[in-house]
Design an enzyme around this catalytic site. Structure first.
Site, mmCIF file in Angstrom:
data_model
loop_
_atom_site.group_PDB
_atom_site.id
_atom_site.type_symbol
_atom_site.label_atom_id
_atom_site.label_comp_id
_atom_site.label_asym_id
_atom_site.label_seq_id
_atom_site.Cartn_x
_atom_site.Cartn_y
_atom_site.Cartn_z
ATOM 1 C CG ASP A 148 -2.560 -12.595 -10.724
ATOM 2 O OD1 ASP A 148 -2.021 -11.475 -10.547
ATOM 3 O OD2 ASP A 148 -3.789 -12.774 -10.688
ATOM 4 N NE ARG A 150 -3.625 -7.494 -9.454
ATOM 5 C CZ ARG A 150 -4.898 -7.137 -9.535
ATOM 6 N NH1 ARG A 150 -5.332 -6.080 -8.895
ATOM 7 N NH2 ARG A 150 -5.742 -7.857 -10.234
ATOM 8 C CD GLU A 151 -2.896 -14.801 -7.138
ATOM 9 O OE1 GLU A 151 -2.753 -15.853 -6.491
ATOM 10 O OE2 GLU A 151 -3.858 -14.614 -7.918
ATOM 11 C CG MET A 152 3.068 -17.103 -6.752
ATOM 12 S SD MET A 152 3.040 -18.865 -6.897
ATOM 13 C CE MET A 152 2.186 -19.335 -5.403
#
Lengths: 372, 253
Positions: A148, A150-152
């Site tokens: 993702d 906006r995550e990792m």
């Protein structure tokens, strides 16, 4: 002459830079047999008898080495693009594996759409994971945050390489899954290990458990305020039927019915207008828009902010919302109805909810960061 | 030579018996039975959020209908065969005309083959199972949820929806009826010829008519006076629980 020296310098620099990469690549390409024993030992989950039986996938039985590997991966930022974010960045053990931020924060400060929910007792969730229920198993779930943006913001091929090159992980994967070569490390095995660790996040030793389920006399008794809160939580007044109704959704020993409901936090003109469609985004059914997972209330004292978008900072705000009856929509859950909530009621309910805090869980050394 | 022939015959006979025994495996003695429940209103398939005209003149839709069934048996002259201990029929995913026609399908594997003359269904949670709690079950078991502490009982039937009492389009009266406790349990006996064939998916179509639950013999549940009840008012609880058995019928009978 100077020209030749420059060529020589750049050629040397180029070769050196290449050799650096080659060294790394060679580590993988060499793919030497891992020197470690594979003697898997079953991991025994410690589930209090008042909690349900956990269903473990047949192809991913818990082993001591698997859980330990999962714990390392859970806390290791190696899974992210710039090695700054791990699962534990948004799921903090001291907060019952929840996030103090309103919305998830990924690499480079990227902001997600939803609040990172508590992972307490996540191994018991059987009706789909995430706030919108879009995946069925923990193994599938663990695949997603890595890629993702906006995550990792990493990709699994790269993660597999990083793990294969790592000084410790090949041995740990060998001990957990019996692989023979680093190149056999896969995303499937990595997520199996993370899922194994997540299944050990079991909380069932709160003061409420000790008094109500275990009949532990050393745990004392409910205070008057807690008892009044308990009645407000579970019971309804028989004639007017007015009551907070918490246990319609947050029921059973898990304090959730694992269902997806619209609890009236969003004001919309029609079912099409929910800014976050939640469960409806997954089922593609209009009537499911604006529905989200009913979270457990275990350790609720520790897991602020609340709701799928973290809009409420305190339990007082949450109770004020519910007593208002929420915003109407065609699919507003029928149990969300306005009720009278005095200051005393509110405090008693909160005192009762605080009984669900399990300090043994959040302090359990087996669940902590192994790199500290 | 004669001895050899006799031995050969015995051997062949043995092989024949052995192979015929092999055919009598469990799979050949059982079939799958699908109980397909269709929710209707006045016999017409009903889906969640679908408006219908209520007896009082109100316009109503439901957005949640759940029913526990338990202790399901197939009956013939010699035996009552238990085929399902408990199941939770959840119609909340039925949200359009297509799925309304199909309804909710409960697949029961390994039902012994044979001719049966009736299907017995417990509506609600049998008292034996109702004495248990969610702690007794694995996380995905139907009895791991839907428990109401105040009654020490499962909620056997959930009807939730919204109404516009004027018959218009503003459905802002919330309706909530939760039926539970041992008194809510009843059994029905649906007689017909049911042939369970080996290895087949045998289907029995059933209908749950919500109209028959909410209305009976010219009377209807007064949703204006009682928009909510959690098995506390006899005039609501008794009306719903006593109407339920006649609302569940074999389809097309």
């Amino acid at each position: 002459m100077k020209y030749n020296i420059n060529i020589l310098f750049f050629t040397l620099a180029f070769l050196l830079s290449c050799s650096g990469d080659e060294l790394v690549m060679n580590d993988v390409l060499k793919d030497q047999k891992i020197e470690a024993a594979y003697t898997p030992e079953a991991y025994q989950l410690n589930i209090p008898k008042w909690l349900p039986e956990m269903e473990i996938p047949a192809d991913n039985p818990l082993t001591k080495a698997g859980v330990e590997l999962g714990r390392h991966l859970f806390y290791d930022p190696i899974l992210s693009l710039d090695s700054t974010i791990s699962c534990a960045s948004c799921h903090l053990p001291e907060l019952s594996f929840a996030d103090p931020n309103r919305l998830g924060v990924g690499i480079g400060g990227a902001i997600g759409d939803r609040h990172a929910m508590s992972l307490v007792n996540v191994g018991f969730y059987t009706k789909g994971l995430f706030w919108d229920g879009r995946v069925k198993t923990l193994e599938e779930q663990a695949l997603m945050p890595i890629e993702d943006h906006r995550e990792m913001n990493e990709n699994w091929k790269q993660v597999e390489k990083k793990l294969a090159r790592h000084p410790n992980y090949p041995k740990m994967f060998r001990e957990a899954f019996g692989i023979e070569y680093p190149s056999q490390i896969t995303k499937e095995l990595a997520t199996k290990a993370i899922a194994q660790f997540e299944r050990t996040l079991i909380s069932g030793e709160s003061r409420f458990d000790k008094i109500v389920f275990a009949n532990d006399l050393d745990a004392g008794f409910l205070t008057d305020s807690e008892e009044r809160g308990r009645v407000l939580y579970f019971f309804e007044e028989s004639q007017v039927l007015e009551h907070p109704g918490c246990s319609h959704c947050h029921n059973g020993p898990l304090f959730t019915d694992n269902a997806f409901r619209n609890n009236g936090i969003e004001s919309v003109n029609s079912l099409k207008d929910f800014p976050d469609k939640g469960f409806g985004g997954f089922t593609k059914q209009l009537g499911d828009n604006g529905k989200f997972r009913v979270p457990t209330l275990r350790n609720i004292e520790l897991t602020a902010p609340y709701m799928h978008d973290g809009r409420f900072q305190t339990l007082e705000e949450v109770l004020d919302h519910y007593s208002s009856g929420g915003h109407f929509a065609e699919n507003l859950d029928a149990n969300i109805l306005p009720f009278t909530l005095s200051a005393r009621d509110k405090q008693d309910l909160i005192n009762f909810l605080k009984m669900l805090t399990d300090t043994n869980f959040v302090n359990n050394p087996d669940l902590q960061n192994p790199f500290k | 030579m004669k001895k050899f022939t006799i031995l050969t015959i015995i051997l062949l006979a043995f092989i024949g018996i052995a192979s015929s025994c092999e055919k009598n495996t469990d799979d050949n003695e059982t079939g799958t039975l699908s109980l397909q429940f269709q929710l209707t209103y006045g016999g017409e398939p009903l889906h969640m959020f679908e408006r219908f005209n209520y007896a009082s003149g109100a316009s109503v839709f439901i957005d949640r209908f759940n029913l526990f069934i338990s202790d399901v048996k197939l009956v013939n002259s010699t035996t009552k065969q238990s085929i399902k201990d408990v199941a939770w029929l959840d119609f909340s995913g039925i949200q359009d005309k297509t799925t309304a026609k199909t309804g909710v399908r409960l697949e029961i594997p390994k039902v012994p083959v044979g001719q049966y003359s009736a299907l017995e269904i417990g509506l609600g949670v049998s008292p034996e199972l109702n004495a248990t709690t969610p702690s007794n079950y694995s996380a995905s078991h139907p009895l791991a949820n839907n428990y109401w502490e105040q009654w020490n009982s499962y909620i056997s039937m959930v009807i939730e929806g919204k109404a516009d009492l004027t018959g218009g389009t503003t459905h802002n009266l919330i309706l909530t009826y939760h039926v539970g406790t041992n008194d809510a349990y009843s059994r029905i006996n649906l007689e017909d010829n049911f042939l369970i064939k080996s290895g087949k998916n045998n289907v029995i179509l059933l209908e749950i008519d919500l109209k028959k639950i909410l209305t009976k013999e010219g009377q209807h549940l007064d949703i204006e006076r009682f928009p909510r009840d959690h098995s506390t008012r006899p005039e609501v609880f008794d009306f719903l629980r006593l109407n339920l058995p006649s609302a569940v019928v074999l389809k097309n009978k």
